[in-house]
Motif scaffolding. Structure first.
Motif, PDB file in Angstrom:
ATOM      1  N   GLU A  23      15.939   0.469  33.273  1.00 53.38           N
ATOM      2  CA  GLU A  23      17.221   0.744  32.671  1.00 53.38           C
ATOM      3  C   GLU A  23      17.970  -0.561  32.459  1.00 53.38           C
ATOM      4  O   GLU A  23      18.089  -1.372  33.338  1.00 53.38           O
ATOM      5  CB  GLU A  23      18.028   1.664  33.577  1.00 53.38           C
ATOM      6  CG  GLU A  23      19.303   2.145  32.978  1.00 53.38           C
ATOM      7  CD  GLU A  23      20.463   1.251  33.316  1.00 53.38           C
ATOM      8  OE1 GLU A  23      21.542   1.536  32.815  1.00 53.38           O
ATOM      9  OE2 GLU A  23      20.283   0.270  34.044  1.00 53.38           O
ATOM     10  N   HIS A 318      26.560   6.534  36.137  1.00 52.81           N
ATOM     11  CA  HIS A 318      26.320   5.113  35.848  1.00 52.81           C
ATOM     12  C   HIS A 318      26.152   4.911  34.341  1.00 52.81           C
ATOM     13  O   HIS A 318      26.783   4.046  33.737  1.00 52.81           O
ATOM     14  CB  HIS A 318      25.085   4.633  36.614  1.00 52.81           C
ATOM     15  CG  HIS A 318      24.660   3.222  36.302  1.00 52.81           C
ATOM     16  ND1 HIS A 318      24.834   2.175  37.180  1.00 52.81           N
ATOM     17  CD2 HIS A 318      24.084   2.688  35.196  1.00 52.81           C
ATOM     18  CE1 HIS A 318      24.375   1.061  36.628  1.00 52.81           C
ATOM     19  NE2 HIS A 318      23.905   1.348  35.417  1.00 52.81           N
ATOM     20  N   HIS A 322      28.740   3.019  31.227  1.00 53.81           N
ATOM     21  CA  HIS A 322      28.396   1.962  30.270  1.00 53.81           C
ATOM     22  C   HIS A 322      29.090   2.149  28.926  1.00 53.81           C
ATOM     23  O   HIS A 322      29.238   1.201  28.165  1.00 53.81           O
ATOM     24  CB  HIS A 322      26.880   1.903  30.059  1.00 53.81           C
ATOM     25  CG  HIS A 322      26.150   1.169  31.152  1.00 53.81           C
ATOM     26  ND1 HIS A 322      26.669   0.063  31.778  1.00 53.81           N
ATOM     27  CD2 HIS A 322      24.925   1.387  31.714  1.00 53.81           C
ATOM     28  CE1 HIS A 322      25.806  -0.362  32.685  1.00 53.81           C
ATOM     29  NE2 HIS A 322      24.751   0.424  32.673  1.00 53.81           N
ATOM     30  N   GLU A 341      26.523  -4.102  34.996  1.00 47.25           N
ATOM     31  CA  GLU A 341      25.784  -3.232  35.911  1.00 47.25           C
ATOM     32  C   GLU A 341      26.546  -2.898  37.188  1.00 47.25           C
ATOM     33  O   GLU A 341      26.576  -1.745  37.618  1.00 47.25           O
ATOM     34  CB  GLU A 341      24.439  -3.865  36.263  1.00 47.25           C
ATOM     35  CG  GLU A 341      23.460  -3.914  35.102  1.00 47.25           C
ATOM     36  CD  GLU A 341      23.292  -2.584  34.399  1.00 47.25           C
ATOM     37  OE1 GLU A 341      23.483  -1.534  35.034  1.00 47.25           O
ATOM     38  OE2 GLU A 341      23.000  -2.591  33.197  1.00 47.25           O
TER      39      GLU A 341
END
Ligand SMILES: [Zn+2]
Length: 701
Positions: A23, A318, A322, A341
């Motif tokens: 990822e 998560h 982004h 991240e």
């Protein structure tokens, strides 16, 4: 197989595909020609791209509008070196000279203009190119699907994370769909083909595209679309799942929408009209995902197991995070990866903290242990460069330690100010790139403090503090007096340390803002103090007993692991086995309370070693213990339990106890966990990969 060393490398759900193994986020490896980026920037793309998925082939015509802020005679681009350029022309249709980099594999490409382009002048170049791309895990053109991220360099770019307006026409076989950022203007079918035109209403930081065959399963949106004169109008801020199946689609869309709302409240309203979710990565196992402006792709396992408790709970929050960072606020340099991240991981934790407290706690406990597991800690200022050394390096640093640094920041400027800083950071930089220095400035403005020490220590540095409490004589009987001692820190280090003081008549919570190495404090207590727990919620990145024990165990087992898991085909001899067994037993004594959560794995390996040595009774005892124990990760726990059942069934078989073997295998199969599908090649199997499920099914017969 890299799942063997204790704890740190066994990340998340899968042994063979660590969580987010592949990822990444868009906008990472920027062209190294940083000075040029300031001279020339792309403003608009018009691309016609046609795919022949069976051949892995693409043919494209890309028109890019550029603006120069200084006088330039040549422009440096990047384009995948596998793509052959047929022609480059300028706005007047004149053919331009270009040179590709002489370095093998380099995407660099220099285009010389016929006449120099002056300051603040625009120019439009058109590239015609084609070629076959070698499929990679995250970028592929195959008969089962297409995903080309910006990182694949499928189009000519001066900066792959530039904000540009795009109009992209994607041609695919007739029964396919094609998606990119923006709105779909229309689609047409023609003979054996279909094409889809997408246009962005505003500049976006990506030109990633997705192609999917067999679009038949429909879509589900949350909230449900409004019925309007015979057509469905999707509401603003919806999350829509495409082709994931009615039930999975509805649930995943509802969850994604819930996350959008959460971040909408905490950071800023979601900037796109809807977030589309599609399945990608055909044939790949594990939890894999990728976020682009307005859409998100997830792997098959994430769709299959989305409802399974403990399966990658932080994954969706998560990925959705982004959409804000780094898709709306891109990062200035790879070194700013903490703002890509780590912040996504932190926001995922914040979301879980509200919605699934147990998962949030597990996430922190694992991070507190694994972030400090590597022998050499890497500074977070290396940012996305850490990915070049693989996930084993990037994950504990950038995801886990990076997330813990965000949490530590809460103890310095408080949580409300971290939220305010993120809101301001977004407000100030949405649609642009920013750096850690920019974020620091906002934190300093909001807190009125110089935070240089914090960023130096936690972002650039590699030291980890030790925080302890020393009791001193109190002035009154109902008082507890002590000193907070903070080691390995500079003189200006300041955090708020929470503590829980447990007495015979209940516990008292107290917090102290530290100054330098020793900070005295006194607390009024209701009775004699029995125990003081420092930082009970693990809010500060620091050395903990679990992290220390984990390190010790890893050191002890480094050599024994070679015997237990060595990939050499040579069977270890008896002495070696006995030595390894001793090392594993010693590792248990290092952590009798199982604070580091490694004992389940250690018991399991002991079972394997005893089994190889032919001591079936000892092996059975260890496997039973492995079933009774748990690790810090639900999928890891399931994995060892399932395999312990496999071994116990095999032992029963060896003893001629067919009924016992079936019973044991049946017990394993009732688990129905995703971990049963993890592929693994155990030592002595000659590299043959198998899953616990396959073994259990065989043994159950
Ligand atoms: Zn990410």
């Amino acid at each position: 197989m890299v799942c063997f060393a204790l704890a740190a490398s066994f990340v998340g759900a899968y042994c063979d595909t660590p969580l987010r193994a592949q990822e990444t986020v868009p906008a990472q490896e920027k062209p190294s020609a940083a000075p040029q980026q300031e001279k020339v920037r792309a403003e608009r793309y018009e691309i016609d791209v046609r795919f022949e998925p069976e051949r892995g082939f693409l043919h494209a015509k890309a028109r890019v509008t550029l603006r120069a802020s200084q006088f330039v005679e040549a422009i440096e681009f990047e384009l995948n070196p596998r793509l052959q350029i047929l022609e480059v022309t300028d706005g007047q249709g004149r053919k331009l000279d270009f040179t590709r980099s002489g370095r093998i594999g380099s995407p660099k490409l220099l285009v010389r203009l016929v006449e120099p382009c002056g300051a603040e002048q625009g120019t439009t170049l058109t590239f015609v190119y084609e070629g076959t791309l070698v499929p990679r895990p995250m970028d592929y053109i195959t008969k089962d699907g297409i995903l080309l991220r910006d990182e694949s360099r499928w189009y000519p770019a001066v900066d792959i994370s530039a904000f540009t307006k795009n109009k992209i026409l994607i041609s695919v076989p007739s029964n396919w769909g094609a998606i990119t950022s923006g709105q779909m203007l229309g689609s047409i079918g023609y003979g054996l083909g279909a094409s889809f035109t997408w246009e962005t209403a505003r500049p976006v930081s990506s030109r990633s595209i997705l192609g999917v065959p067999r679009i038949t399963k429909g879509f589900q949106c949350s909230p449900k679309p409004v019925q309007e004169q015979g057509f469905q109008r999707i509401r603003m801020g919806s999350a829509c799942a495409f082709d994931l199946g009615e039930e999975s689609g509805s649930k995943i869309a509802a969850k994604a929408q819930n996350i959008l709302e959460f971040y909408g409240k905490n950071i800023a309203q979601y900037g796109d009209s809807q977030l589309r979710i599609h399945q990608a990565f055909p044939g790949a196992r594990g939890a894999i995902g990728y976020s682009a402006p307005g859409f998100l792709v997830v792997s098959e396992d994430l769709v299959k197991w989305h409802n399974y408790p403990g399966y990658a709970p932080e994954f969706l929050p998560h990925e959705v995070a982004h959409q804000w960072f780094p898709i709306e606020v891109t990062i200035a340099r790879e070194e700013d990866g903490w703002l890509a991240e780590s912040v996504a991981e932190y926001l995922a934790w914040r979301y879980l903290r509200e919605k699934d407290l147990a998962a949030a706690r597990t996430m922190v406990a694992r991070a507190m242990r694994d972030a400090l597991a590597p022998e050499l800690l890497r500074p977070l200022s290396e940012g996305l460069k850490l990915f070049r050394e693989g996930n084993e390096v990037a994950y504990p640093a950038l995801y886990q330690r990076g997330m813990l640094v965000w949490r530590t920041l809460e103890t310095v400027i408080d949580r409300e100010r971290v939220d305010a800083a993120l809101r301001e950071y977004y407000k100030r930089y949405a649609g642009r790139s920013a750096s850690i220095a920019d974020f620091r400035k906002i934190c300093e403005e909001l807190s009125g403090r110089d935070l240089g020490w914090f960023f130096d220590y936690y972002i650039n540095g590699m030291q980890i503090p030790e925080i302890t409490i020393r009791r001193v004589a109190a002035g009154a009987p109902n008082e507890y007096a002590g000193e907070i001692v903070v080691k390995n820190v500079p003189a200006d280090y300041q955090v708020r340390v929470e503590m829980r003081i447990e007495t015979a008549s209940g516990s008292v919570s107290h917090s102290v803002a530290t100054h330098g190495e020793v900070t005295p404090f006194t607390v009024t207590v209701p009775g004699p103090v029995q125990r003081v727990v420092v930082d009970p919620d693990q809010r500060i990145l620091r050395w903990t007993e679990a992290a220390r024990r984990n390190r010790k165990q890893r050191e002890l087992l480094a050599k024994a692991d070679m015997v237990a898991y060595g990939s050499t085909p040579i069977q270890p001899d008896r002495t070696e086995l006995v030595r390894a067994i001793h090392a594993y037993r010693e590792a248990i004594t290092e952590d009798p309370e199982n604070l580091a959560g490694n004992n389940q794995q250690i018991r399991f390996v002991l079972g394997q070693l005893e089994n190889r040595r032919g001591r079936l009774e000892n092996a059975s005892v260890e496997f039973r213990l492995a079933i009774a124990l748990a690790s810090l990760a639900p999928m890891e726990t399931d994995f060892y339990r399932a395999w312990a059942h496999v071994y116990l069934a095999k032992i029963a078989q060896k003893r001629g106890d067919a009924a016992g073997a079936r019973r044991e295998a049946g017990a394993g199969l009732t688990m129905k966990s995703p971990a049963l599908e993890t592929l693994v090649a155990w030592p002595g199997s000659g590299g043959r990969e198998t899953t616990a499920e396959q073994e259990l099914r065989r043994l159950a017969r």
